[in-house]
Design an enzyme around this catalytic site. Sequence first.
Site, mmCIF file in Angstrom:
data_model
loop_
_atom_site.group_PDB
_atom_site.id
_atom_site.type_symbol
_atom_site.label_atom_id
_atom_site.label_comp_id
_atom_site.label_asym_id
_atom_site.label_seq_id
_atom_site.Cartn_x
_atom_site.Cartn_y
_atom_site.Cartn_z
ATOM 1 N N CYS A 132 28.186 50.445 49.041
ATOM 2 C CA CYS A 132 27.491 51.163 50.113
ATOM 3 C C CYS A 132 26.233 50.412 50.527
ATOM 4 O O CYS A 132 25.231 50.410 49.803
ATOM 5 C CB CYS A 132 27.138 52.581 49.646
ATOM 6 S SG CYS A 132 26.198 53.534 50.853
ATOM 7 N N CYS A 135 23.203 52.702 51.108
ATOM 8 C CA CYS A 135 22.605 53.175 49.858
ATOM 9 C C CYS A 135 21.752 52.107 49.186
ATOM 10 O O CYS A 135 20.656 52.390 48.695
ATOM 11 C CB CYS A 135 23.698 53.607 48.877
ATOM 12 S SG CYS A 135 24.926 54.745 49.533
ATOM 13 N N ASP A 136 22.257 50.869 49.146
ATOM 14 C CA ASP A 136 21.677 49.857 48.261
ATOM 15 C C ASP A 136 21.104 48.626 48.941
ATOM 16 O O ASP A 136 20.559 47.746 48.265
ATOM 17 C CB ASP A 136 22.741 49.405 47.242
ATOM 18 C CG ASP A 136 23.246 50.567 46.396
ATOM 19 O OD1 ASP A 136 22.446 51.469 46.108
ATOM 20 O OD2 ASP A 136 24.432 50.553 46.025
#
Length: 304
Positions: A132, A135-136
Amino acid sequence: MIYDVAIIGAGPAGLSAGLYAARAKLSTVIVEKMFPGGQAAITYRIENYPGFAEGVGGADLADAIKTQAESFGAEFLNGDVEKIEKKDDKFIIYMKGESLEAKSVILATGAQPRKVGVKGEKEFTGKGVSYCATCDGAFYSNKPIVIVGGGDTAIEEALYLTRFASSIYVIHRRDELRATKILQERAFNNDKIKFIWDSVLHEIEGKDTVEEVVVKNVKTGKLSSVSVDGVFIAIGYTPNTDFVKDLVQLDEQGYIVTDEHMKTQVPGLFAAGDIRKKSLRQVVTAVADGAIAAVEAGKFIEEQ
């Protein structure tokens, strides 16, 4: 006992649904085959969930919502749901060796990223291997990374990651992308993005975290190494919908089709989170879906 609401899956959507349902004084059970939190629970740090300026651990956030749901009376049951059927005005949920009944059901079993299956992928998940970019991505500021894939998702993530990474290598098994033309043009025109054509990810290496990847050319069989700090796998997701494929409407990718109220075409059966057809799959949208599904389940029960 017949529960008012049975929630299948204890990821962010299921936990949020459980919190809202239990707080509304509906008898609520949440069935989970593994551990609370779903994909969020294996995310080391979530930095884009509102209210946490320093970020929050995925497992910590999941535990907090679980505790909150339990404080209002939600019950948790460990079980692997194999089948759901509607009989008269109730649903029967079948698990290995047992079953339970409910007036309404919220499906929240999520989706899982497709794995490449190479050496090092499992070992470095959360330590340099991610599924993701949203997300990261911020963890890789001014660092080199690779992305595996050549479709829309992979190229969209590559373009997004140009905000952070110093350079991005896109590994694709063909000599041309499958992504839409406009995404291809944007990628080709971005100096940070480089392409490794006719190649597949062969191995991920490092000590405590990812340090390099080994790439194999599918035409020549030649192996080569690329030094990177992160590996983003973007070859799609698989929704966990096999157990309800004969009960609800699925789109061409296997996601459950709902309306904006999280309703499926089966009265009393709702879907929330990554399991349903939607444009953005994030913790913040999952918890919103769960809240809506729980409120709508309550309305359904009142109407009955």
